[in-house]
Design a protein around this motif. Structure first.
Motif: not given
Ligand code: AMP
Ligand code: GLY
Length: 426
Positions: A394-417
Motif C-alpha cells: 500500500s505504501i509503494s502504490r500510494a507513493y507511485r501515484a504521488v510521484d505521477s501526480g507531483s506538482e511544484q506547489c505541493l509538499i508531502y512526507r516521504t515516510d508515511i506508513g
C-alpha cells in the motif's frame, strides 16, 4: 435515500465516496464540498455553520439524512438545530460535542470517571497559570480550552516557552475566546494512535485502530499540522490493547456521557498515547479524523449508511463492521508553506487527470475550480490513498501515484506508513 454530507475536506470526500456506494443511496449532496467531491456528490454552496440554509436545503430536496464532518458545526449545535426541525442527522448534540469543544470538560470527565489521561491543571486566571509554568518541569503542554482549528496545543520545551504560550492565549487572545481558559498538562511520551467507535449513546461499534502523522516533516519533525498522512490498521494497537482501549476508554466514556445527561451519539474519536502496553487519552474528538477517515473508509467493507442512519434514529445495530483484507495508506499533499503561510489559487496541472482505480483514490481537500482550471484553495490539498495486500504494497502504490501526480506547489512526507513497518519488525 438522499444524503447530505456537511463539510469540504478530505474526510468529507471519503464520506461522500463511501456513502455513494451504498445500494440504499440515490443521491449524495455535499455542502460546501470541493472540486474533487463534485465527482462523487452534487456540491451546494452553503457554509458548514449556516444551519438555516442547510435545513432549508434538506427540506427542499427531501434529504433523508445529514452527516456532519467537521467539529465546528457540531460544537455550535447543528444536531440540536436539525432535530428541532424534525430532521435526521448523524453527529453528537452540542452538549455531547463539548467532549471536543472544551478540553477542561473532557479532562474533568476523564478524571471523574477514571479514564486514563495525563496529569493536568486548569486556569482561568493568567497570573495563576504563569505561576504554574514557573513550577512545571519542562517539557509540558499548554492547551487552549476551546476549539482552535488544531492549533491550540503548544508543547513547551522551557519555562519561557510555557510563559509565552500562556500569554499568547490569555493576554494576546491568539485563539480568541477559546484561550480565555487554559489547561497545563504533563508531557506524555510514546506512540500516538487514533481509535474510533460509532455509538448510539448506549452501545459501541469499534472501527479499526489507525495512525495519523501530525508533524509536517519526515521523522515527525517540525510543527504539527492537521495530519500529513494516515494508515489503517495500525499494528501498534495489538488485539490485546484494542480490547483494553474498548473496555477502559470507549465504553466508560459513552457511559460517563450518558450519566452526565449528555448522551453521545455519533462517532467518538480517542487520540491516544501508547507506551509499554499502557495508554492515556490525549484528547477526544466528536467526529471522524482527517486524514484517518480516508484509509478507514477505503478499507471498510460494510455499508456505512445503515450504521449512520440507525445511530441518527437511536437504534444502532451492533453487528461488527467488516473490513477488506490488507492495509491502506493515505499520503497528504499540502500547499508549499503549510502549516504556515502558503499561496492559494495555484493551478494544479495533473490532479484533475487522475483516474481512480480499485486500489487508489485521490481524495481532495483544499481544491476548487476557477473557470475550468483546478486550483488549490487550502493547506491540505490532496490525500492519495491506496489499498495493498501488505503495508509495503500500500505504501509503494500510494507513493507511485504521488510521484505521477507531483506538482511544484505541493509538499508531502516521504515516510508515511514507515512506523507500521517498524512495528512488524519488532
Ligand atoms: P490534541 O489536540 O490535544 O490531541 O493535541 C494535538 C497533538 O499535540 C497531539 O496529537 C499530540 O501530538 C500533542 N499532544 C497533546 N497533548 C500532549 C501531551 N500531554 N503530551 C505530549 N503530546 C501532546
Ligand atoms: N487527524 C487529526 C484530526 O482529525 O484531528
Amino acid at each position: 435515500m438522499k444524503v447530505l454530507v456537511v463539510g469540504g475536506g478530505g474526510r468529507e470526500h471519503a464520506l461522500c465516496w463511501k456513502i455513494g456506494q451504498s445500494p440504499l443511496v440515490k443521491s449524495v449532496y455535499c455542502a460546501p464540498g470541493n472540486a474533487g467531491i463534485s465527482r462523487h456528490a452534487e456540491c451546494v454552496d452553503i457554509g458548514v455553520t449556516d444551519f438555516d440554509s442547510l435545513a432549508r436545503f434538506v427540506k427542499e430536496k427531501s434529504v433523508d439524512l445529514t452527516v456532519v464532518g467537521p467539529e465546528q458545526p457540531l460544537c455550535e449545535g447543528i444536531t440540536d438545530f436539525f432535530e428541532k426541525e424534525g430532521l435526521l442527522v448523524f453527529g453528537p448534540s452540542k452538549a455531547a460535542a463539548e467532549l471536543e469543544g472544551s478540553k477542561i470538560f473532557s479532562k474533568n470527565l476523564m478524571k471523574k470517571y477514571g479514564i486514563p489521561t495525563g496529569e493536568y491543571f486548569v486556569f482561568s486566571d493568567m497570573g495563576q497559570a504563569l505561576a504554574k509554568t514557573a513550577e512545571m518541569e519542562p517539557p509540558f503542554v499548554v492547551k487552549a480550552d476551546g476549539l482552535a482549528a488544531g492549533k491550540g496545543v503548544i508543547i513547551c520545551r522551557s519555562r519561557e516557552e510555557g510563559e509565552d504560550a500562556v500569554r499568547s492565549m490569555m493576554e494576546q487572545a491568539a485563539f480568541g475566546q477559546a484561550g480565555t481558559k487554559v489547561v497545563i498538562e504533563e508531557f506524555l511520551t510514546g506512540e500516538e494512535a487514533s481509535f474510533f467507535a460509532f455509538t448510539d449513546g448506549k452501545n459501541i461499534l469499534p472501527l479499526e485502530p489507525s495512525q495519523d502523522h501530525k508533524p509536517i516533516f519526515d521523522g515527525d519533525r517540525g510543527p504539527n499540522t492537521g495530519g500529513m498522512g494516515a494508515y489503517a490498521p495500525a499494528p501498534l494497537v495489538t488485539d490485546e490493547l484494542r480490547l483494553r482501549i474498548i473496555d477502559e476508554v470507549m465504553i466508560p466514556t459513552v457511559r460517563a456521557m450518558k450519566s452526565e445527561g449528555r448522551t453521545y451519539r455519533g462517532i467518538l474519536y480517542a487520540g491516544l498515547m501508547i507506551k509499554d502496553k499502557s495508554f492515556k487519552v490525549l484528547e477526544f474528538n466528536c467526529r471522524f479524523g482527517d486524514p484517518e477517515a480516508q484509509p478507514l473508509l477505503m478499507r471498510m467493507e460494510s455499508d456505512i449508511v445503515p450504521v449512520l442512519y440507525s445511530i441518527s434514529r437511536e437504534e444502532m445495530n451492533t453487528d461488527p463492521l467488516q473490513w477488506k483484507d490488507g492495509f491502506c495508506v493515505c499520503v497528504v499533499m499540502a500547499s508549499d508553506g503549510y502549516p504556515g503561510n502558503y499561496d492559494k489559487g495555484v493551478e494544479l496541472k495533473k490532479a484533475g487527470d487522475f483516474e481512480d482505480t480499485a486500489e487508489t483514490v485521490v481524495f481532495h481537500a483544499g481544491t476548487a475550480f476557477s473557470r475550468d482550471r483546478l486550483i488549490t484553495s487550502g493547506g491540505r490539498v490532496l490525500g492519495v490513498t491506496s489499498l495493498g495486500a501488505t503495508i509495503e504494497e500500500s505504501i509503494s502504490r500510494a507513493y507511485r501515484a504521488v510521484d505521477s501526480g507531483s506538482e511544484q506547489c505541493l509538499i508531502y512526507r516521504t515516510d508515511i506508513g514507515k512506523k507500521a513497518l517498524q512495528e512488524f519488525k519488532k
